[in-house]
Scaffold this motif. Sequence first.
Motif, PDB file in Angstrom:
ATOM      1  N   ALA A 268       7.516  14.759   5.600  1.00  0.00           N
ATOM      2  CA  ALA A 268       6.384  13.849   5.571  1.00  0.00           C
ATOM      3  C   ALA A 268       5.032  14.484   5.227  1.00  0.00           C
ATOM      4  O   ALA A 268       4.864  15.667   5.420  1.00  0.00           O
ATOM      5  CB  ALA A 268       6.339  13.476   7.009  1.00  0.00           C
ATOM      6  N   ALA A 270       2.442  14.390   7.004  1.00  0.00           N
ATOM      7  CA  ALA A 270       1.854  15.014   7.923  1.00  0.00           C
ATOM      8  C   ALA A 270       2.125  16.329   8.390  1.00  0.00           C
ATOM      9  O   ALA A 270       1.441  17.277   9.095  1.00  0.00           O
ATOM     10  CB  ALA A 270       2.163  13.979   9.316  1.00  0.00           C
ATOM     11  N   VAL A 310      -3.602  10.891   1.507  1.00  0.00           N
ATOM     12  CA  VAL A 310      -3.048  10.071   2.233  1.00  0.00           C
ATOM     13  C   VAL A 310      -2.644  10.880   3.667  1.00  0.00           C
ATOM     14  O   VAL A 310      -2.506  12.100   3.607  1.00  0.00           O
ATOM     15  CB  VAL A 310      -1.681   9.393   1.653  1.00  0.00           C
ATOM     16  N   PHE A 311      -2.284  10.070   4.607  1.00  0.00           N
ATOM     17  CA  PHE A 311      -1.920  10.483   5.744  1.00  0.00           C
ATOM     18  C   PHE A 311      -0.608  10.370   6.434  1.00  0.00           C
ATOM     19  O   PHE A 311      -0.291  10.653   7.450  1.00  0.00           O
ATOM     20  CB  PHE A 311      -3.062  10.583   6.887  1.00  0.00           C
ATOM     21  N   HIS A 312       0.046   9.593   5.797  1.00  0.00           N
ATOM     22  CA  HIS A 312       1.399   9.035   6.312  1.00  0.00           C
ATOM     23  C   HIS A 312       2.297   8.732   5.034  1.00  0.00           C
ATOM     24  O   HIS A 312       1.962   8.582   3.598  1.00  0.00           O
ATOM     25  CB  HIS A 312       1.239   7.340   6.919  1.00  0.00           C
ATOM     26  N   GLY A 313       3.751   8.718   5.310  1.00  0.00           N
ATOM     27  CA  GLY A 313       4.689   8.589   4.303  1.00  0.00           C
ATOM     28  C   GLY A 313       5.390   9.912   3.837  1.00  0.00           C
ATOM     29  O   GLY A 313       5.019  10.966   4.412  1.00  0.00           O
ATOM     30  N   CYS A 315       6.680  12.931   1.046  1.00  0.00           N
ATOM     31  CA  CYS A 315       5.920  13.348  -0.215  1.00  0.00           C
ATOM     32  C   CYS A 315       6.931  14.248  -0.784  1.00  0.00           C
ATOM     33  O   CYS A 315       6.678  14.583  -2.112  1.00  0.00           O
ATOM     34  CB  CYS A 315       4.628  14.310   0.233  1.00  0.00           C
ATOM     35  N   SER A 333       9.586  13.787  15.669  1.00  0.00           N
ATOM     36  CA  SER A 333       9.815  12.540  15.134  1.00  0.00           C
ATOM     37  C   SER A 333       9.928  13.002  13.496  1.00  0.00           C
ATOM     38  O   SER A 333       9.426  13.626  13.021  1.00  0.00           O
ATOM     39  CB  SER A 333       8.737  11.377  15.375  1.00  0.00           C
ATOM     40  N   PRO A 335       8.938  10.687  10.065  1.00  0.00           N
ATOM     41  CA  PRO A 335       8.408   9.446   9.548  1.00  0.00           C
ATOM     42  C   PRO A 335       9.556   8.774   8.446  1.00  0.00           C
ATOM     43  O   PRO A 335      10.043   9.524   7.914  1.00  0.00           O
ATOM     44  CB  PRO A 335       7.257   9.932   8.973  1.00  0.00           C
ATOM     45  N   GLU A 337       8.302   5.812   6.460  1.00  0.00           N
ATOM     46  CA  GLU A 337       7.787   5.293   5.387  1.00  0.00           C
ATOM     47  C   GLU A 337       7.644   6.041   4.097  1.00  0.00           C
ATOM     48  O   GLU A 337       7.451   7.286   4.252  1.00  0.00           O
ATOM     49  CB  GLU A 337       6.648   4.631   5.964  1.00  0.00           C
ATOM     50  N   ILE A 339       5.368   6.405   0.708  1.00  0.00           N
ATOM     51  CA  ILE A 339       4.155   5.907   0.098  1.00  0.00           C
ATOM     52  C   ILE A 339       4.330   5.869  -1.392  1.00  0.00           C
ATOM     53  O   ILE A 339       4.918   7.044  -2.016  1.00  0.00           O
ATOM     54  CB  ILE A 339       3.020   6.896   0.191  1.00  0.00           C
TER      55      ILE A 339
END
Length: 340
Positions: A268, A270, A310-313, A315, A333, A335, A337, A339
């Motif tokens: 992710a 993050a 970006v900060f979500h998804g 990569c 956790s 993630p 989603e 992107i």
Amino acid sequence: MSFKIAYLLPYESTPHVYVVKSEETTDPQYGCKPQDRSLTMLIKTGIVNLDKPSGPTSHEVASWVKKVLGLEKTGHGGTLDPGVTGVLPVALGPATKVIGALLSAGKEYICVMYLHGDVEEKKIRNVLNLFTTNLYQRPPIKSSVARRLRTRRIYYTQFMEMKGRFVLFRVGCEAGTYIRKLCFDIGEALLCGAHMSELRRSRTGEFREDSLCTLQDLNDAMKLYQEERNPEYLKNLIIPMEKAVHHWKKIYIRDSAVDAIAHGASLAVAGVLYLEKTIEKDEQVAVMTQKGELVAFGVALMSSARMLKVFHGLCVSTKKVFMERGVYPHWKSTPKEIIP
């Protein structure tokens, strides 16, 4: 005034430039720097830069290493013909999964070519320069691959010395290039014919002649360890597997993201701390810990520029895992989603 010509493989001409997305300190109680690994860990995750002797096949040499170290599995980084000597990286145990990374690193050979006629040195130099390009090659009849016509890149050639009809030259090339066929083609271009007389591999990526060891060195070091419990000599002969990905583009991640990747999860955004500036979408990358440990190979789902924005998804899609589970703390956790 004299100028020193640099003979570089492709990855050496472009320096690694990293950009920071976030900052975080690494916890010293989890994992360790590759150079600080114990002998037991090195034997499980290391590579021996072996000086292959003339005579045995590459497979036989890798099998001897396996026997000397008491391993279940070894693998070598690029087949050398029985009569060819030089750099043969032999991966130990689970580290055999990393050996494929060397295919994109490039190789270097020192060759003795015998000309079938008398040719001036100047003409030989000119023809060698002509072969610094993409070449069409068909593997010889005695080869381990299908005999399909293919292209291979010659990165550089260097005329070194000539004595009579013997020509000594250096060549940097793409993996899978047949130097025997190159010599034949050079002979055709010189209108006299030529064949390869001797060949030695001097480089495979970052594995060079200055760190070579022989089978006898390895056997002596293992006996010293078994008889006197002295691991230092043997440790000096085993190189951490991370050296095989020196030329790869890398992404360095948080400690909290490592165990998720070790379980096969995708990376992710993050979890990213810093990364290579020039990563493009769909490019292969190496995922690393802050201590420099190889966690996994993966395919980038977005470019470096997008990862920074970006900060979500997710990569990076994880393809091959090297880090053992449980070395780093369990993730909190994962993630889901992606992107686009």
